[in-house]
Design an enzyme around this catalytic site. Structure first.
Site, PDB file in Angstrom:
ATOM      1  N   LYS A  13     115.909 118.397  14.017  1.00 20.33           N
ATOM      2  CA  LYS A  13     117.434 118.184  14.043  1.00 20.33           C
ATOM      3  C   LYS A  13     117.549 116.949  13.100  1.00 20.33           C
ATOM      4  CE  LYS A  13     117.799 116.359  18.364  1.00 20.33           C
ATOM      5  NZ  LYS A  13     116.831 116.592  18.739  1.00 20.33           N
ATOM      6  N   ARG A  88     123.931 114.580  25.157  1.00 26.15           N
ATOM      7  CA  ARG A  88     122.611 114.876  25.710  1.00 26.15           C
ATOM      8  C   ARG A  88     122.643 115.532  27.159  1.00 26.15           C
ATOM      9  NH1 ARG A  88     119.211 112.694  22.001  1.00 26.15           N
ATOM     10  NH2 ARG A  88     117.086 112.472  22.451  1.00 26.15           N
ATOM     11  N   ARG A 123     102.529 113.067  15.000  1.00 25.37           N
ATOM     12  CA  ARG A 123     103.628 112.146  13.948  1.00 25.37           C
ATOM     13  C   ARG A 123     103.237 110.960  13.819  1.00 25.37           C
ATOM     14  NH1 ARG A 123     109.752 113.966  14.623  1.00 25.37           N
ATOM     15  NH2 ARG A 123     109.758 112.212  16.369  1.00 25.37           N
ATOM     16  N   ARG A 156     104.793 106.141  17.503  1.00 27.81           N
ATOM     17  CA  ARG A 156     106.143 105.765  18.113  1.00 27.81           C
ATOM     18  C   ARG A 156     105.611 105.978  19.684  1.00 27.81           C
ATOM     19  NH1 ARG A 156     111.482 108.350  15.657  1.00 27.81           N
ATOM     20  NH2 ARG A 156     111.438 108.712  17.954  1.00 27.81           N
ATOM     21  N   ARG A 167     110.290 114.214  27.616  1.00 29.83           N
ATOM     22  CA  ARG A 167     111.450 114.465  27.085  1.00 29.83           C
ATOM     23  C   ARG A 167     111.794 115.933  26.723  1.00 29.83           C
ATOM     24  NH1 ARG A 167     110.586 111.658  21.230  1.00 29.83           N
ATOM     25  NH2 ARG A 167     112.931 111.893  20.968  1.00 29.83           N
TER      26      ARG A 167
HETATM   27  P1  AMP Z   1     116.167 110.748  19.237  1.00 31.58           P
HETATM   28  O1  AMP Z   1     115.756 110.187  18.326  1.00 31.58           O
HETATM   29  O2  AMP Z   1     117.541 111.662  19.473  1.00 31.58           O
HETATM   30  O3  AMP Z   1     115.167 111.900  20.031  1.00 31.58           O
HETATM   31  O4  AMP Z   1     116.478 109.777  20.781  1.00 31.58           O
HETATM   32  C1  AMP Z   1     115.351 108.978  21.225  1.00 31.58           C
HETATM   33  C2  AMP Z   1     115.647 108.492  22.588  1.00 31.58           C
HETATM   34  O5  AMP Z   1     116.998 107.670  22.364  1.00 31.58           O
HETATM   35  C3  AMP Z   1     115.819 109.442  23.640  1.00 31.58           C
HETATM   36  O6  AMP Z   1     114.712 109.852  24.153  1.00 31.58           O
HETATM   37  C4  AMP Z   1     116.655 108.450  24.774  1.00 31.58           C
HETATM   38  O7  AMP Z   1     115.738 107.699  25.198  1.00 31.58           O
HETATM   39  C5  AMP Z   1     117.659 107.979  23.716  1.00 31.58           C
HETATM   40  N1  AMP Z   1     118.854 108.647  23.142  1.00 31.58           N
HETATM   41  C6  AMP Z   1     119.169 109.162  22.186  1.00 31.58           C
HETATM   42  N2  AMP Z   1     120.508 109.542  22.282  1.00 31.58           N
HETATM   43  C7  AMP Z   1     120.776 109.505  23.794  1.00 31.58           C
HETATM   44  C8  AMP Z   1     121.973 110.027  24.160  1.00 31.58           C
HETATM   45  N3  AMP Z   1     122.922 110.755  23.738  1.00 31.58           N
HETATM   46  N4  AMP Z   1     122.002 109.745  25.565  1.00 31.58           N
HETATM   47  C9  AMP Z   1     120.880 109.333  26.205  1.00 31.58           C
HETATM   48  N5  AMP Z   1     120.055 108.726  25.560  1.00 31.58           N
HETATM   49  C10 AMP Z   1     119.847 108.976  24.296  1.00 31.58           C
END
Ligand code: AMP
Length: 216
Positions: A13, A88, A123, A156, A167
């Protein structure tokens, strides 16, 4: 143009969102990156969400929604934006209309869980300059060391295999159902995320260009 990009963690994404943002001159808004930034700066929000994020769980809706509402006021959003990582879950999808208004298109990147686990758990990132590597596909020249600045690479917390699995579970339970919601609105575009990265960008750009010219 207002876009949303959805897909499991690691489906690509972020990469596609960056390219689309550049092509259409719109802002790339990654809620994950915004939250990581809060953590890095040890803000009140950052400290509140750190444990949840490191465990791969979703942070409370009201925190993310408030951050997003503020972010879209910035001047780089005047032509629109692409939301990467938001919404989400169903509650966020419903709230999103109040926060960002009508969405033009929702892109759904489809990828297999097994490929995602391999991609993400390999990664490595440079904590100093942000360069990204993959232990199998794009390894650094010297094991564990950044080619650009020589810092030691890290994994990370949310890229660790167990966290990636958590996740993915959350994605299938909470996020995937909103695809049906956008499908019923007739604004979804599905794309196979296992194709070549450049090919995915090409297909998305051509489809969105078509949409834009029909809309104008
Ligand atoms: P991402 O980089 O989009 O995979 O997001 C990393 C982490 O940020 C996720 O695993 C969540 O813990 C948090 N996060 C990001 N966007 C959201 C969202 N819209 N709602 C809730 N948690 C989020």
């Amino acid at each position: 143009m207002k876009l949303i990009i959805i897909g499991s963690p690691g489906a690509g994404k972020g990469t596609q969102a960056k390219r689309l943002a550049k092509h259409f001159d719109i802002a790339h808004i990654s809620t994950g990156a915004m939250l990581r930034n809060e953590m890095r700066n040890r803000t009140e929000i950052g400290l509140r969400v750190a444990d949840t994020m490191n465990a791969g769980r979703l942070v409370p809706d009201e925190i993310v929604t408030a951050l997003l509402a503020e972010r879209i006021q910035a001047s780089d959003c005047r032509n629109g934006f692409i939301l990467d990582g938001y919404p989400r879950n169903a509650a966020q999808a419903k709230t999103s209309f109040d926060v960002v208004g009508n969405i033009d298109r929702v892109i759904d990147i489809i990828a297999e869980d097994t490929a995602i686990i391999e991609r993400m758990s390999g990664r490595r990132v440079c904590p100093s300059c942000g360069c990204m590597y993959h232990t199998k596909y794009t390894p650094p020249k010297a094991d564990g060391v950044c080619d650009e600045c020589g810092a030691s690479l890290i994994q990370r917390d949310d890229d660790k295999e167990e966290t990636v699995k958590e996740r993915l579970k959350i994605y299938h339970e909470a996020t995937a159902p909103i695809i049906d919601y956008y499908s019923s609105m007739g604004i979804i575009m599905h794309i196979d995320g296992m194709q070549d990265i450049d090919r995915i960008s090409e297909l998305l750009i051509s489809e969105l260009e078509k949409y834009r010219s029909e809309k104008l």
